[in-house]
Design an enzyme around this catalytic site. Structure first.
Site, PDB file in Angstrom:
ATOM      1  N   HIS A   1      31.230  16.872  -1.071  1.00 36.66           N
ATOM      2  CA  HIS A   1      31.277  15.770  -0.111  1.00 36.66           C
ATOM      3  C   HIS A   1      30.046  14.901  -0.216  1.00 36.66           C
ATOM      4  O   HIS A   1      30.124  13.676  -0.228  1.00 36.66           O
ATOM      5  CB  HIS A   1      31.458  16.297   1.314  1.00 36.66           C
ATOM      6  CG  HIS A   1      31.959  15.234   2.216  1.00 36.66           C
ATOM      7  ND1 HIS A   1      31.178  14.624   3.144  1.00 36.66           N
ATOM      8  CD2 HIS A   1      33.168  14.629   2.273  1.00 36.66           C
ATOM      9  CE1 HIS A   1      31.903  13.695   3.758  1.00 36.66           C
ATOM     10  NE2 HIS A   1      33.106  13.679   3.244  1.00 36.66           N
TER      11      HIS A   1
ATOM     12  N   HIS B   1      34.479   6.597   0.419  1.00 34.29           N
ATOM     13  CA  HIS B   1      34.834   6.163   1.777  1.00 34.29           C
ATOM     14  C   HIS B   1      34.916   4.644   1.818  1.00 34.29           C
ATOM     15  O   HIS B   1      34.566   3.981   0.854  1.00 34.29           O
ATOM     16  CB  HIS B   1      33.782   6.636   2.779  1.00 34.29           C
ATOM     17  CG  HIS B   1      33.715   8.123   2.855  1.00 34.29           C
ATOM     18  ND1 HIS B   1      33.041   8.850   1.919  1.00 34.29           N
ATOM     19  CD2 HIS B   1      34.282   9.009   3.708  1.00 34.29           C
ATOM     20  CE1 HIS B   1      33.178  10.143   2.218  1.00 34.29           C
ATOM     21  NE2 HIS B   1      33.931  10.269   3.284  1.00 34.29           N
TER      22      HIS B   1
ATOM     23  N   HIS C   1      40.156  12.637  -0.303  1.00 36.67           N
ATOM     24  CA  HIS C   1      40.082  13.813   0.571  1.00 36.67           C
ATOM     25  C   HIS C   1      41.301  14.721   0.399  1.00 36.67           C
ATOM     26  O   HIS C   1      41.197  15.928   0.573  1.00 36.67           O
ATOM     27  CB  HIS C   1      39.886  13.388   2.025  1.00 36.67           C
ATOM     28  CG  HIS C   1      38.524  12.817   2.290  1.00 36.67           C
ATOM     29  ND1 HIS C   1      38.239  11.484   2.130  1.00 36.67           N
ATOM     30  CD2 HIS C   1      37.363  13.413   2.647  1.00 36.67           C
ATOM     31  CE1 HIS C   1      36.948  11.290   2.397  1.00 36.67           C
ATOM     32  NE2 HIS C   1      36.397  12.437   2.726  1.00 36.67           N
TER      33      HIS C   1
ATOM     34  N   HIS D   1      38.816   9.450  12.463  1.00 38.63           N
ATOM     35  CA  HIS D   1      37.967  10.145  11.500  1.00 38.63           C
ATOM     36  C   HIS D   1      36.479  10.107  11.877  1.00 38.63           C
ATOM     37  O   HIS D   1      35.859  11.141  12.108  1.00 38.63           O
ATOM     38  CB  HIS D   1      38.177   9.567  10.088  1.00 38.63           C
ATOM     39  CG  HIS D   1      37.183  10.077   9.118  1.00 38.63           C
ATOM     40  ND1 HIS D   1      36.121   9.335   8.665  1.00 38.63           N
ATOM     41  CD2 HIS D   1      37.052  11.304   8.559  1.00 38.63           C
ATOM     42  CE1 HIS D   1      35.390  10.071   7.845  1.00 38.63           C
ATOM     43  NE2 HIS D   1      35.936  11.263   7.766  1.00 38.63           N
TER      44      HIS D   1
ATOM     45  N   HIS E   1      33.998  13.216  13.625  1.00 38.10           N
ATOM     46  CA  HIS E   1      32.756  13.669  12.978  1.00 38.10           C
ATOM     47  C   HIS E   1      31.590  13.579  13.956  1.00 38.10           C
ATOM     48  O   HIS E   1      30.798  14.504  14.093  1.00 38.10           O
ATOM     49  CB  HIS E   1      32.441  12.797  11.757  1.00 38.10           C
ATOM     50  CG  HIS E   1      33.087  13.285  10.491  1.00 38.10           C
ATOM     51  ND1 HIS E   1      32.675  14.403   9.826  1.00 38.10           N
ATOM     52  CD2 HIS E   1      34.122  12.790   9.766  1.00 38.10           C
ATOM     53  CE1 HIS E   1      33.419  14.594   8.739  1.00 38.10           C
ATOM     54  NE2 HIS E   1      34.308  13.615   8.679  1.00 38.10           N
TER      55      HIS E   1
ATOM     56  N   PHE F   1      27.456  12.289   6.326  1.00 36.49           N
ATOM     57  CA  PHE F   1      28.158  12.619   5.085  1.00 36.49           C
ATOM     58  C   PHE F   1      27.629  13.855   4.361  1.00 36.49           C
ATOM     59  O   PHE F   1      28.379  14.724   3.976  1.00 36.49           O
ATOM     60  CB  PHE F   1      28.031  11.462   4.098  1.00 36.49           C
ATOM     61  CG  PHE F   1      28.975  10.321   4.344  1.00 36.49           C
ATOM     62  CD1 PHE F   1      30.222  10.524   4.899  1.00 36.49           C
ATOM     63  CD2 PHE F   1      28.619   9.034   3.983  1.00 36.49           C
ATOM     64  CE1 PHE F   1      31.097   9.469   5.087  1.00 36.49           C
ATOM     65  CE2 PHE F   1      29.488   7.967   4.168  1.00 36.49           C
ATOM     66  CZ  PHE F   1      30.721   8.188   4.721  1.00 36.49           C
TER      67      PHE F   1
ATOM     68  N   HIS G   1      39.873  17.359   8.218  1.00 34.61           N
ATOM     69  CA  HIS G   1      40.478  16.540   7.163  1.00 34.61           C
ATOM     70  C   HIS G   1      41.927  16.907   6.883  1.00 34.61           C
ATOM     71  O   HIS G   1      42.697  16.071   6.418  1.00 34.61           O
ATOM     72  CB  HIS G   1      39.602  16.523   5.910  1.00 34.61           C
ATOM     73  CG  HIS G   1      38.599  15.410   5.993  1.00 34.61           C
ATOM     74  ND1 HIS G   1      38.914  14.114   5.632  1.00 34.61           N
ATOM     75  CD2 HIS G   1      37.345  15.384   6.503  1.00 34.61           C
ATOM     76  CE1 HIS G   1      37.864  13.344   5.881  1.00 34.61           C
ATOM     77  NE2 HIS G   1      36.899  14.087   6.408  1.00 34.61           N
TER      78      HIS G   1
END
Ligand code: C2O
Length: 558
Positions: A128, A148, A157, A285, A289, A306, A319
């Protein structure tokens, strides 16, 4: 390989055949260039850099994958290639204790692998960081590869989870093993699934110390829409806003591939330039996070940033839910995926369950059945959350409505602007999309700006379940930690483009020569430092939508 690739790429430009000696020379020069992929966006595994956008307090580290001694082969899913069984990904809140114990065993085995094994938990998490803090150059370009903020988000993903799941299955010796998904779009699934926060054996391996303590509690309600934190609502109000948000990101505002998947990014381009994230990448999303991450750590680690996000096993359940939302989006009539060759042929590199590096294509991610898994059906209450229209006719401004002054900071009081438009443009060319281009200045650690159309009385308590709600503009320090945004956050401008076409129709304003937009700031309550924001400019622009080459027919406009 290099030789044939070179001759093939240059054949059309050559007047005469190349001499053998010259070919050898050129082959030697080009030996590091994967030119067979030159026209396709792909990472260059040999060009490994330090991660971009780490907070300055963070020590420099590397998260590149081991470079194999062989050329990674293309892996294409086909019936049977993913094992014989169809694996069913179930909602995490409905799985059995046996399943949870098995998941815990799989992660224990993964964490026991030696660090140099690309299937080890650390290296899985590094994937990632590598693709998201952009450690690789793009093949054939010095531009970094970022998975992204563009149409790469969903396929990257999906492949990432595919191999992660296959590795866990292999470690368990169980071909039927599937991940479960954190079903936070369902009212019963909004807290962190119990086995991801249990402190007892064997589940504790799935837990993670770096999370927001109040949000780990079993009765916490995940917020799919909130950017600023801490900012909490009563559970019922939060569930309602979750439904409103899900409806918007899956249906109301996600009718075209670019809206849902995000904008194209092609060889040599920087995804970040366009802020091209699709609806679901933004909410839920980013929000989930941020909601999970530890608010007292820099970047809201682990999930909030990230390079550490995938250190939390919960990342993969988060995910899986997003991956499922892609499947659901596809089932909604008129939702079509990208057919652009540059999308279909974009490539990623992953280590598979046998610790071999393979190449995969974005276009091959589309069919989960070929990948060997499906999602269990669950009810989706948000499908019914259709927005209501609250205004009738154009808004009239009164003395009670504060107008935004150019350059004047505001923190808590909403203000309105009037934006001129020319109704004849879209009347004469109905295929054009009308965009609001809004520039704001901000000086803040944590603030989001909610935008409403034709709704001058909107304020921070106004919900978003209405046709007049437009968009939420994020002006925060920690948006998954882009350092340039961090720098920008303390004295910066941000320009946002918002497609107004469907909103103007829905609110009945297509004939108007001006519209009222109301800007509602939502700031973190103390102890976070308050943010402030100032209006700079706004105008309407008209654009031909992406993927539309025939501009003669008005039919596919909105
Ligand atoms: Cu690659 Cu949830 O981010």
């Amino acid at each position: 390989m290099v030789l044939s690739c070179f001759t093939c790429n240059t054949a059309q430009h050559q007047q005469r055949p190349l001499q053998p000696l010259m070919l050898l020379l050129l082959a030697a020069l080009l030996s590091n260039i994967h030119c067979y992929r030159a026209a396709v966006l792909a990472p260059n595994i040999n060009a490994c850099n330090a991660p971009l956008n780490l907070p300055s307090a963070e020590k420099v580290f590397h998260c590149c994958a081991p470079v194999p001694s062989y050329e990674p082969q293309l892996f294409r899913p086909s019936a049977g290639s993913a094992g014989a069984a169809v694996r069913i990904r179930r909602p995490s809140h409905l799985v059995t204790e046996d399943y949870a114990a098995k998941l815990a065993r799989a992660y224990s085995l993964m964490k026991e692998l030696p660090a140099e094994d690309p299937r080890s938990f650390t290296q899985q998490a590094n994937v990632h960081c590598a693709y998201c803090n952009a450690v690789y150059n793009q093949s054939g370009s010095s531009q970094r590869f970022q998975a992204h903020l563009s149409w790469l988000f969903f396929p990257f993903h999906r492949w990432y989870l595919y191999f992660h799941e296959r590795i866990l299955a292999k470690l368990l010796g169980d071909d039927t093993f599937a991940l479960s998904f954190w079903n936070y779009d369902h009212h019963n699934g909004t807290s962190i699934p119990w086995f991801y926060s249990s402190t007892s054996y064997p589940y504790s391996i799935l837990s993670n110390a770096n999370r927001d303590a109040p949000h780990v509690l079993p009765n916490a309600t995940a917020a799919v829409d909130l950017v600023v934190a801490p900012y909490e609502r009563p559970r019922d109000a939060q569930l309602k806003e979750n439904d409103n948000t899900m409806y918007r990101v899956m249906i109301r505002d996600a009718q075209t591939p670019e809206e849902f998947f995000g904008w194209p990014v092609r060889q040599g381009e920087d995804a970040k330039t366009y802020s091209g994230a699709g609806t679901v990448e933004l909410n839920p999303h980013n929000n989930i996070h941020r909601w999970v991450g530890n608010k007292s750590s820099v970047g809201w680690k682990d999930m909030g940033t990230f390079y550490t996000a995938a250190n939390d096993p919960l990342f993969y359940a988060h995910h899986a839910e997003l991956d499922r939302l892609w499947e659901i989006w596809k089932t909604i009539p008129e939702h079509l995926e990208y057919e652009d060759e540059d999308y279909l042929n974009a490539e990623f590199l992953f280590y598979n369950e046998d610790a071999e590096m393979v190449r995969v294509k974005a276009g091959d991610a589309s069919n989960t059945t070929l990948l060997g898994y499906v999602y269990e059906d669950v009810a989706m209450p948000w499908m019914e959350a259709t927005p209501e229209r609250r205004s009738s006719g154009p808004a009239t401004l009164t003395d009670a409505n504060k107008m935004c002054e150019v350059g004047e900071w505001f923190v808590e009081t909403p203000c309105s602007i009037v934006v001129d438009r020319d109704p004849t443009v879209t009347k004469n060319s109905p295929w054009l999309h009308e965009h609001l281009v809004l520039t704001m200045q901000y000086d803040t650690s944590d603030l989001e700006l909610l935008l409403y159309l034709n709704y001058p009385s909107a304020n921070v308590t106004t919900d978003t379940g209405c046709e007049e709600y437009l968009f939420s503009m994020t002006l925060t320090r920690y948006v998954l930690m882009y350092q340039d945004m961090v720098a920008e956050a303390f004295a910066g401008n941000k320009t946002q483009r918002i497609d107004m076409s469907r909103r103007l129709h829905a609110v009945g304003l297509m004939e108007e020569t001006s519209v009222v937009i109301t800007l509602v700031p939502r700031v973190s309550p103390s102890p976070s430092p308050a943010g402030r924001v100032a209006f700079i400019s706004a105008s309407m622009e008209y654009t031909v939508p992406y993927q539309r080459s025939d501009t003669s027919s008005p039919s596919s406009v909105i």
